[in-house]
Write a protein that holds these residues in place. Structure first.
Motif, PDB file in Angstrom:
ATOM      1  N   ARG A  87       5.044  34.762 -14.828  1.00 25.52           N
ATOM      2  CA  ARG A  87       6.329  34.202 -14.402  1.00 25.52           C
ATOM      3  C   ARG A  87       6.325  33.856 -12.913  1.00 25.52           C
ATOM      4  O   ARG A  87       6.989  32.913 -12.477  1.00 25.52           O
ATOM      5  CB  ARG A  87       7.454  35.208 -14.697  1.00 25.52           C
ATOM      6  CG  ARG A  87       8.848  34.644 -14.521  1.00 25.52           C
ATOM      7  CD  ARG A  87       9.904  35.731 -14.595  1.00 25.52           C
ATOM      8  NE  ARG A  87       9.900  36.583 -13.418  1.00 25.52           N
ATOM      9  CZ  ARG A  87      10.907  37.396 -13.096  1.00 25.52           C
ATOM     10  NH1 ARG A  87      11.979  37.473 -13.881  1.00 25.52           N
ATOM     11  NH2 ARG A  87      10.832  38.149 -12.016  1.00 25.52           N
ATOM     12  N   LEU A 119       3.810  30.417 -12.572  1.00 28.59           N
ATOM     13  CA  LEU A 119       4.078  29.209 -13.335  1.00 28.59           C
ATOM     14  C   LEU A 119       5.547  28.821 -13.210  1.00 28.59           C
ATOM     15  O   LEU A 119       6.425  29.689 -13.213  1.00 28.59           O
ATOM     16  CB  LEU A 119       3.730  29.409 -14.813  1.00 28.59           C
ATOM     17  CG  LEU A 119       2.252  29.652 -15.150  1.00 28.59           C
ATOM     18  CD1 LEU A 119       2.088  29.854 -16.647  1.00 28.59           C
ATOM     19  CD2 LEU A 119       1.386  28.487 -14.674  1.00 28.59           C
ATOM     20  N   PRO A 120       5.834  27.534 -13.114  1.00 25.41           N
ATOM     21  CA  PRO A 120       7.235  27.101 -13.080  1.00 25.41           C
ATOM     22  C   PRO A 120       7.918  27.382 -14.413  1.00 25.41           C
ATOM     23  O   PRO A 120       7.343  27.159 -15.477  1.00 25.41           O
ATOM     24  CB  PRO A 120       7.129  25.595 -12.805  1.00 25.41           C
ATOM     25  CG  PRO A 120       5.765  25.212 -13.295  1.00 25.41           C
ATOM     26  CD  PRO A 120       4.893  26.389 -13.025  1.00 25.41           C
ATOM     27  N   ILE A 121       9.134  27.905 -14.352  1.00 30.72           N
ATOM     28  CA  ILE A 121       9.883  28.244 -15.554  1.00 30.72           C
ATOM     29  C   ILE A 121      10.938  27.164 -15.803  1.00 30.72           C
ATOM     30  O   ILE A 121      11.790  26.927 -14.934  1.00 30.72           O
ATOM     31  CB  ILE A 121      10.569  29.613 -15.421  1.00 30.72           C
ATOM     32  CG1 ILE A 121       9.545  30.702 -15.095  1.00 30.72           C
ATOM     33  CG2 ILE A 121      11.329  29.964 -16.694  1.00 30.72           C
ATOM     34  CD1 ILE A 121       8.520  30.942 -16.169  1.00 30.72           C
ATOM     35  N   PRO A 122      10.902  26.476 -16.943  1.00 28.90           N
ATOM     36  CA  PRO A 122      11.942  25.486 -17.256  1.00 28.90           C
ATOM     37  C   PRO A 122      13.321  26.127 -17.209  1.00 28.90           C
ATOM     38  O   PRO A 122      13.492  27.296 -17.584  1.00 28.90           O
ATOM     39  CB  PRO A 122      11.586  25.024 -18.674  1.00 28.90           C
ATOM     40  CG  PRO A 122      10.125  25.332 -18.827  1.00 28.90           C
ATOM     41  CD  PRO A 122       9.900  26.571 -18.017  1.00 28.90           C
ATOM     42  N   SER A 123      14.301  25.384 -16.736  1.00 31.43           N
ATOM     43  CA  SER A 123      15.650  25.936 -16.575  1.00 31.43           C
ATOM     44  C   SER A 123      16.207  26.477 -17.874  1.00 31.43           C
ATOM     45  O   SER A 123      16.926  27.485 -17.880  1.00 31.43           O
ATOM     46  CB  SER A 123      16.585  24.861 -16.016  1.00 31.43           C
ATOM     47  OG  SER A 123      16.594  23.721 -16.878  1.00 31.43           O
ATOM     48  N   SER A 157      15.153  30.063 -18.375  1.00 33.30           N
ATOM     49  CA  SER A 157      15.472  31.030 -17.323  1.00 33.30           C
ATOM     50  C   SER A 157      16.119  32.304 -17.849  1.00 33.30           C
ATOM     51  O   SER A 157      15.754  33.415 -17.425  1.00 33.30           O
ATOM     52  CB  SER A 157      16.363  30.382 -16.262  1.00 33.30           C
ATOM     53  OG  SER A 157      15.653  29.379 -15.581  1.00 33.30           O
ATOM     54  N   PRO A 182      11.537  35.306  -9.015  1.00 30.05           N
ATOM     55  CA  PRO A 182      10.287  35.321  -9.755  1.00 30.05           C
ATOM     56  C   PRO A 182       9.085  35.704  -8.896  1.00 30.05           C
ATOM     57  O   PRO A 182       8.131  36.271  -9.379  1.00 30.05           O
ATOM     58  CB  PRO A 182      10.158  33.884 -10.267  1.00 30.05           C
ATOM     59  CG  PRO A 182      11.561  33.393 -10.349  1.00 30.05           C
ATOM     60  CD  PRO A 182      12.271  34.044  -9.189  1.00 30.05           C
ATOM     61  N   GLY A 183       9.114  35.393  -7.604  1.00 26.54           N
ATOM     62  CA  GLY A 183       7.981  35.694  -6.736  1.00 26.54           C
ATOM     63  C   GLY A 183       8.031  37.070  -6.117  1.00 26.54           C
ATOM     64  O   GLY A 183       7.287  37.354  -5.178  1.00 26.54           O
TER      65      GLY A 183
END
Length: 235
Positions: free
Chosen positions: A67, A70-74, A77, A90-91
């Motif tokens: 998580r 990688l970019p998480i699609p809205s 979320s 997330p970071g």
């Protein structure tokens, strides 16, 4: 969270899982020490439960790592937030490699190695329930040359290591999971380790008595040469 932690937690979970399933089935007619407290008799079941919990913790930590990179699609979320509802972003680096985590991984790998070696040394004689095989013999080599019950040494190291890795700060369980309360984590740790120790003591004493009946003088000589149950010089 770093890739190093994701790799180490996977190694730990696999190591633990490799010794949580009995290498041989139990023959009911060969069992003994069936009169001990039920809470101690269910050790094989508890082993399976703790194997599942360790795999789940490892899975959540790996998902937490993914998580973060990688970019998480809205639209996903809300689902992604379930991985760590307490994390501000997330970071977040709240889950990280700590000295206690590394110590825990080493303890689990060592404990698993000891138990696997015991599986090999005893061969078809090793069962999770206490049994006497028609061809039973006294094993005194390998780790049995240093302590009389090294398989329980391995179990204690597993619990010690898992607790240090997953019940201390920096783990998914204490940063995101159900044990964010430090007191709750300490209580779980204490109860878990105490239960494991009690199982080891109960079984070691029963095994000693049974081996003494089966092998008499051979057993007495072995017990005199190897006086320790789990850890040389300690107990």
């Amino acid at each position: 969270m770093s890739l190093a932690r994701a790799i180490l937690v996977t190694i730990q979970a696999v190591s633990n899982g490799s010794v949580c399933s009995p290498p041989n089935p139990t023959a009911p007619k060969q069992r003994y020490h069936t009169e001990e407290m039920y809470i101690l008799q269910i050790a094989p079941l508890i082993f399976k439960c703790h194997q599942l919990i360790v795999y789940l913790c490892a899975a959540f930590e790996i998902l937490y790592y993914i998580r973060g990179i990688l970019p998480i699609p809205s639209q996903l979320s809300p689902v992604a937030s379930l991985i760590c509802p307490a994390s501000p972003a997330p970071g977040s680096t709240s889950i990280q490699v700590t000295p206690s985590f590394v110590l825990g991984v080493v303890a689990v790998v060592l404990g698993a190695y000891i138990r696997l070696d015991c599986f090999k040394a005893l061969g078809h004689l090793f069962t999770f329930d206490l049994t006497v095989h028609p061809e039973h013999r006294l094993i005194t080599n390998r780790f049995y040359a240093y302590v009389r019950h090294p398989a329980y040494t391995g179990s204690l190291l597993l619990v010690f290591g898992l607790a240090f890795s997953h019940l201390t700060r920096g783990s998914w369980m204490t940063e995101c999971g159900p044990l964010r309360n430090e007191r709750a984590a300490i209580i779980v740790w204490a109860v878990w380790w105490l239960w494991t120790f009690c199982v080891g003591i109960s079984r070691a004493d029963a095994e000693d008595k049974e081996m003494r009946k089966l092998f008499s003088e051979e057993w007495e000589a072995y017990a005199a040469a190897v006086p320790w149950w789990f850890f040389p010089g300690l107990i």
